[in-house]
Design a protein around this motif. Structure first.
Motif, PDB file in Angstrom:
ATOM      1  N   MET A  27     -17.299 -31.218  21.474  1.00  0.00           N
ATOM      2  CA  MET A  27     -16.122 -31.775  21.667  1.00  0.00           C
ATOM      3  C   MET A  27     -14.854 -31.430  22.331  1.00  0.00           C
ATOM      4  O   MET A  27     -14.905 -32.033  23.319  1.00  0.00           O
ATOM      5  N   GLU A  28     -14.485 -31.062  21.512  1.00  0.00           N
ATOM      6  CA  GLU A  28     -12.889 -30.035  21.705  1.00  0.00           C
ATOM      7  C   GLU A  28     -12.989 -28.809  23.374  1.00  0.00           C
ATOM      8  O   GLU A  28     -12.488 -29.873  24.054  1.00  0.00           O
ATOM      9  N   ASN A  29     -14.164 -28.938  23.744  1.00  0.00           N
ATOM     10  CA  ASN A  29     -14.533 -28.268  24.983  1.00  0.00           C
ATOM     11  C   ASN A  29     -14.159 -29.288  26.072  1.00  0.00           C
ATOM     12  O   ASN A  29     -14.374 -29.263  27.479  1.00  0.00           O
ATOM     13  N   ALA A  30     -15.877 -30.230  25.696  1.00  0.00           N
ATOM     14  CA  ALA A  30     -15.965 -31.954  26.405  1.00  0.00           C
ATOM     15  C   ALA A  30     -14.926 -32.563  27.152  1.00  0.00           C
ATOM     16  O   ALA A  30     -14.461 -32.842  28.335  1.00  0.00           O
ATOM     17  N   ILE A  31     -13.772 -32.395  26.146  1.00  0.00           N
ATOM     18  CA  ILE A  31     -12.680 -33.418  26.104  1.00  0.00           C
ATOM     19  C   ILE A  31     -11.450 -32.551  27.208  1.00  0.00           C
ATOM     20  O   ILE A  31     -11.335 -32.800  27.968  1.00  0.00           O
ATOM     21  N   LEU A  32     -11.818 -31.123  26.903  1.00  0.00           N
ATOM     22  CA  LEU A  32     -10.519 -30.066  27.635  1.00  0.00           C
ATOM     23  C   LEU A  32     -11.260 -30.347  29.272  1.00  0.00           C
ATOM     24  O   LEU A  32      -9.776 -30.068  30.070  1.00  0.00           O
ATOM     25  N   ASN A  33     -12.660 -30.751  29.241  1.00  0.00           N
ATOM     26  CA  ASN A  33     -13.210 -30.745  30.551  1.00  0.00           C
ATOM     27  C   ASN A  33     -12.811 -31.926  31.152  1.00  0.00           C
ATOM     28  O   ASN A  33     -13.690 -31.759  32.270  1.00  0.00           O
ATOM     29  N   TYR A  57     -12.635 -38.733  17.296  1.00  0.00           N
ATOM     30  CA  TYR A  57     -12.761 -38.231  18.606  1.00  0.00           C
ATOM     31  C   TYR A  57     -13.073 -40.491  18.816  1.00  0.00           C
ATOM     32  O   TYR A  57     -13.748 -40.894  19.594  1.00  0.00           O
ATOM     33  N   PRO A  58     -11.906 -40.771  18.635  1.00  0.00           N
ATOM     34  CA  PRO A  58     -12.361 -42.638  18.990  1.00  0.00           C
ATOM     35  C   PRO A  58     -11.594 -42.547  20.460  1.00  0.00           C
ATOM     36  O   PRO A  58     -11.903 -42.152  21.390  1.00  0.00           O
ATOM     37  N   GLU A  59     -12.970 -43.674  20.596  1.00  0.00           N
ATOM     38  CA  GLU A  59     -13.060 -44.253  22.606  1.00  0.00           C
ATOM     39  C   GLU A  59     -13.745 -42.717  23.195  1.00  0.00           C
ATOM     40  O   GLU A  59     -13.583 -43.044  24.450  1.00  0.00           O
ATOM     41  N   ARG A  60     -14.145 -41.701  22.769  1.00  0.00           N
ATOM     42  CA  ARG A  60     -14.709 -40.328  23.628  1.00  0.00           C
ATOM     43  C   ARG A  60     -15.811 -40.665  24.278  1.00  0.00           C
ATOM     44  O   ARG A  60     -16.523 -39.943  25.657  1.00  0.00           O
ATOM     45  N   LEU A  61     -16.579 -41.679  23.706  1.00  0.00           N
ATOM     46  CA  LEU A  61     -18.499 -41.824  24.029  1.00  0.00           C
ATOM     47  C   LEU A  61     -18.002 -43.530  24.878  1.00  0.00           C
ATOM     48  O   LEU A  61     -17.799 -44.427  24.833  1.00  0.00           O
ATOM     49  N   GLY A  62     -18.580 -42.446  26.448  1.00  0.00           N
ATOM     50  CA  GLY A  62     -18.590 -43.391  27.362  1.00  0.00           C
ATOM     51  C   GLY A  62     -20.127 -44.380  27.307  1.00  0.00           C
ATOM     52  O   GLY A  62     -20.690 -45.455  27.411  1.00  0.00           O
ATOM     53  N   LEU A  63     -21.247 -43.394  27.431  1.00  0.00           N
ATOM     54  CA  LEU A  63     -22.473 -43.907  27.346  1.00  0.00           C
ATOM     55  C   LEU A  63     -23.589 -42.582  26.692  1.00  0.00           C
ATOM     56  O   LEU A  63     -23.007 -41.464  26.152  1.00  0.00           O
ATOM     57  N   ALA A  64     -24.534 -42.806  26.148  1.00  0.00           N
ATOM     58  CA  ALA A  64     -25.414 -42.518  25.205  1.00  0.00           C
ATOM     59  C   ALA A  64     -27.098 -42.537  26.055  1.00  0.00           C
ATOM     60  O   ALA A  64     -27.584 -43.924  25.177  1.00  0.00           O
ATOM     61  N   ILE A  65     -27.859 -41.825  26.180  1.00  0.00           N
ATOM     62  CA  ILE A  65     -29.079 -41.357  26.573  1.00  0.00           C
ATOM     63  C   ILE A  65     -30.231 -40.835  25.612  1.00  0.00           C
ATOM     64  O   ILE A  65     -29.996 -40.272  25.100  1.00  0.00           O
ATOM     65  N   GLU A  82     -24.680 -20.590  16.459  1.00  0.00           N
ATOM     66  CA  GLU A  82     -24.945 -22.037  16.285  1.00  0.00           C
ATOM     67  C   GLU A  82     -25.424 -22.372  17.609  1.00  0.00           C
ATOM     68  O   GLU A  82     -26.824 -23.388  17.997  1.00  0.00           O
ATOM     69  N   ALA A  83     -24.987 -21.961  18.673  1.00  0.00           N
ATOM     70  CA  ALA A  83     -25.230 -22.019  19.805  1.00  0.00           C
ATOM     71  C   ALA A  83     -26.782 -21.550  20.451  1.00  0.00           C
ATOM     72  O   ALA A  83     -26.775 -21.767  22.250  1.00  0.00           O
ATOM     73  N   GLU A  84     -27.225 -20.771  20.001  1.00  0.00           N
ATOM     74  CA  GLU A  84     -27.853 -19.274  20.126  1.00  0.00           C
ATOM     75  C   GLU A  84     -29.366 -20.829  21.052  1.00  0.00           C
ATOM     76  O   GLU A  84     -30.088 -20.187  22.399  1.00  0.00           O
ATOM     77  N   THR A  85     -29.949 -21.724  19.916  1.00  0.00           N
ATOM     78  CA  THR A  85     -31.067 -22.234  20.361  1.00  0.00           C
ATOM     79  C   THR A  85     -30.586 -23.844  22.005  1.00  0.00           C
ATOM     80  O   THR A  85     -31.501 -24.457  22.499  1.00  0.00           O
ATOM     81  N   GLY A  86     -29.218 -23.967  22.327  1.00  0.00           N
ATOM     82  CA  GLY A  86     -28.821 -25.324  23.338  1.00  0.00           C
ATOM     83  C   GLY A  86     -29.065 -25.740  22.401  1.00  0.00           C
ATOM     84  O   GLY A  86     -29.616 -27.129  23.504  1.00  0.00           O
ATOM     85  N   LYS A  87     -28.702 -26.394  21.479  1.00  0.00           N
ATOM     86  CA  LYS A  87     -28.780 -27.639  20.929  1.00  0.00           C
ATOM     87  C   LYS A  87     -27.983 -28.438  21.049  1.00  0.00           C
ATOM     88  O   LYS A  87     -28.276 -29.911  21.267  1.00  0.00           O
ATOM     89  N   ILE A  88     -26.743 -28.250  21.385  1.00  0.00           N
ATOM     90  CA  ILE A  88     -25.447 -28.921  21.694  1.00  0.00           C
ATOM     91  C   ILE A  88     -25.147 -27.843  22.723  1.00  0.00           C
ATOM     92  O   ILE A  88     -24.759 -26.922  22.775  1.00  0.00           O
ATOM     93  N   TYR A  89     -24.818 -28.043  23.663  1.00  0.00           N
ATOM     94  CA  TYR A  89     -24.042 -27.563  25.135  1.00  0.00           C
ATOM     95  C   TYR A  89     -23.397 -28.383  26.739  1.00  0.00           C
ATOM     96  O   TYR A  89     -24.140 -30.210  26.405  1.00  0.00           O
ATOM     97  N   ARG A  90     -22.217 -28.286  26.810  1.00  0.00           N
ATOM     98  CA  ARG A  90     -21.918 -29.001  27.927  1.00  0.00           C
ATOM     99  C   ARG A  90     -22.293 -28.253  29.102  1.00  0.00           C
ATOM    100  O   ARG A  90     -22.667 -27.305  29.577  1.00  0.00           O
ATOM    101  N   ALA A  91     -23.010 -28.987  29.578  1.00  0.00           N
ATOM    102  CA  ALA A  91     -23.799 -29.367  31.607  1.00  0.00           C
ATOM    103  C   ALA A  91     -22.312 -28.768  32.112  1.00  0.00           C
ATOM    104  O   ALA A  91     -21.541 -29.165  31.859  1.00  0.00           O
ATOM    105  N   ASN A  92     -22.894 -28.312  33.382  1.00  0.00           N
ATOM    106  CA  ASN A  92     -21.734 -27.568  34.280  1.00  0.00           C
ATOM    107  C   ASN A  92     -21.852 -28.722  35.384  1.00  0.00           C
ATOM    108  O   ASN A  92     -21.620 -27.964  36.774  1.00  0.00           O
ATOM    109  N   TYR A  93     -22.476 -29.923  35.227  1.00  0.00           N
ATOM    110  CA  TYR A  93     -22.276 -31.129  35.919  1.00  0.00           C
ATOM    111  C   TYR A  93     -21.580 -32.012  35.081  1.00  0.00           C
ATOM    112  O   TYR A  93     -21.442 -32.700  34.616  1.00  0.00           O
ATOM    113  N   VAL A  94     -20.640 -32.749  36.067  1.00  0.00           N
ATOM    114  CA  VAL A  94     -20.330 -34.336  35.657  1.00  0.00           C
ATOM    115  C   VAL A  94     -21.176 -35.552  35.896  1.00  0.00           C
ATOM    116  O   VAL A  94     -21.816 -35.062  37.373  1.00  0.00           O
ATOM    117  N   ASP A  95     -21.281 -36.714  35.650  1.00  0.00           N
ATOM    118  CA  ASP A  95     -22.116 -37.665  35.186  1.00  0.00           C
ATOM    119  C   ASP A  95     -21.101 -38.249  36.890  1.00  0.00           C
ATOM    120  O   ASP A  95     -20.130 -37.952  37.552  1.00  0.00           O
TER     121      ASP A  95
END
Length: 289
Positions: free
Chosen positions: A68-74, A112-120, A25-38
């Motif tokens: 989502m699980e990976n983003a929360i883990l990090n 995943y209640p209250e996990r969204l802080g900002l959507a751009i 599912e990840a081959e095209t990079g349709k969703i991925y966790r960036a290697n930085y935080v805001d």
């Protein structure tokens, strides 16, 4: 809300999903966790709906849950929310599956209640603006305030990128100065390392929340709870077939409202406004693109 979330986790077992289960599912990079935080320490999930590469709604939902699980883990200590950075490059109305979108919203709102802080929303096309204007009345004000439209040719809307991100780390695709592009091989290595951390994390979890705990199963009574199904009795509908001016097919209210509209003591977007002042940007503003 908490009980339903625990029911879902017991049944769906999101913490047991591993990279090998979703790598295709990840081959095209349709969703991925960036290697930085805001700038506020929030993990960043990059979403590129125009890079959809599969047709199984079950697989797409599974990969979303994994991300989502990976983003929360990090998430760093003290931070509970993440940023969604949605790139509309290559997007068209034909790429939207209302079925997947509805199930996605159900997962995010209920699990995943209250996990969204900002959507751009970065460079959304005009047709998406029209669709969003239809669903806006169904959004809670708190959720709506977390959604920002940004256009690469609009200097005013681009200000939010400078306020939220370190431009040296942000990808060039979003107006930053980082030339790095998504590479599925390198990303897979990162995810496998995180899978090991996930295993260690859950192996030390409270025993009473174990998947095998008879007490937990008795308390939650999972027999009547379903989530992330791929049943054939739910007909999929393509956005191109919808009359967004008059017929939302019941989707906007259930589909785009997420649990971020619930009251919370940890509203990162509010904290951001206190630190930087209000962002003078209206969602759905006219694009100069």
């Amino acid at each position: 809300m908490l009980k339903e979330t625990l029911k879902w986790r017991l049944q769906y077992k999101p913490d047991e999903i591993r990279w090998e289960d979703v790598a295709h599912e990840a081959e095209t990079g349709k969703i991925y966790r960036a290697n930085y935080v805001d700038k506020y320490g929030r993990t960043v999930l990059v979403m590129r709906p125009g890079f959809q590469n599969t047709t199984s709604s079950k697989g797409q939902i599974k990969y979303l849950v994994y991300c989502m699980e990976n983003a929360i883990l990090n998430l760093p200590p003290g931070q509970e929310q993440m940023v969604w950075l949605i790139d509309f490059k290559g997007w068209s109305a034909g790429t939207i599956s209302v079925k997947v979108t509805r199930e996605t919203a159900h997962i995010l709102q209920g699990c995943y209640p209250e996990r969204l802080g900002l959507a751009i929303l970065y460079n959304p096309p005009k047709i998406f603006e029209s669709f969003f204007s239809v669903v806006k009345p169904f959004l809670e004000p708190k959720t709506y305030k977390k959604v920002k439209f940004v256009y690469s040719k609009d200097p005013e809307s681009r200000k939010i990128m400078d306020e939220v991100f370190d431009m040296d780390k942000l990808e060039c695709a979003f107006g930053g100065r980082n030339p790095t592009e998504f590479n599925v091989v390198d990303y897979g290595k990162r995810m496998k390392e995180d899978d090991n951390k996930m295993t260690l994390h859950w192996s030390s979890a409270v025993p009473t929340l174990s998947h095998n705990s008879a007490e937990t199963r008795s308390f939650l009574d999972t027999n009547n709870f379903e989530c992330g199904s791929d049943s054939s009795d739910k007909e999929d509908v393509n956005l191109e077939s919808l009359d967004i001016e008059s017929d939302s097919d019941g989707f906007p209210k259930a589909g785009l409202q997420d649990s971020s509209c619930l009251d919370s003591e940890h509203d990162t977007s509010a904290e951001m406004n206190k630190k930087t002042g209000p962002v003078k940007l209206e969602s759905g503003s006219n694009s100069s693109a």
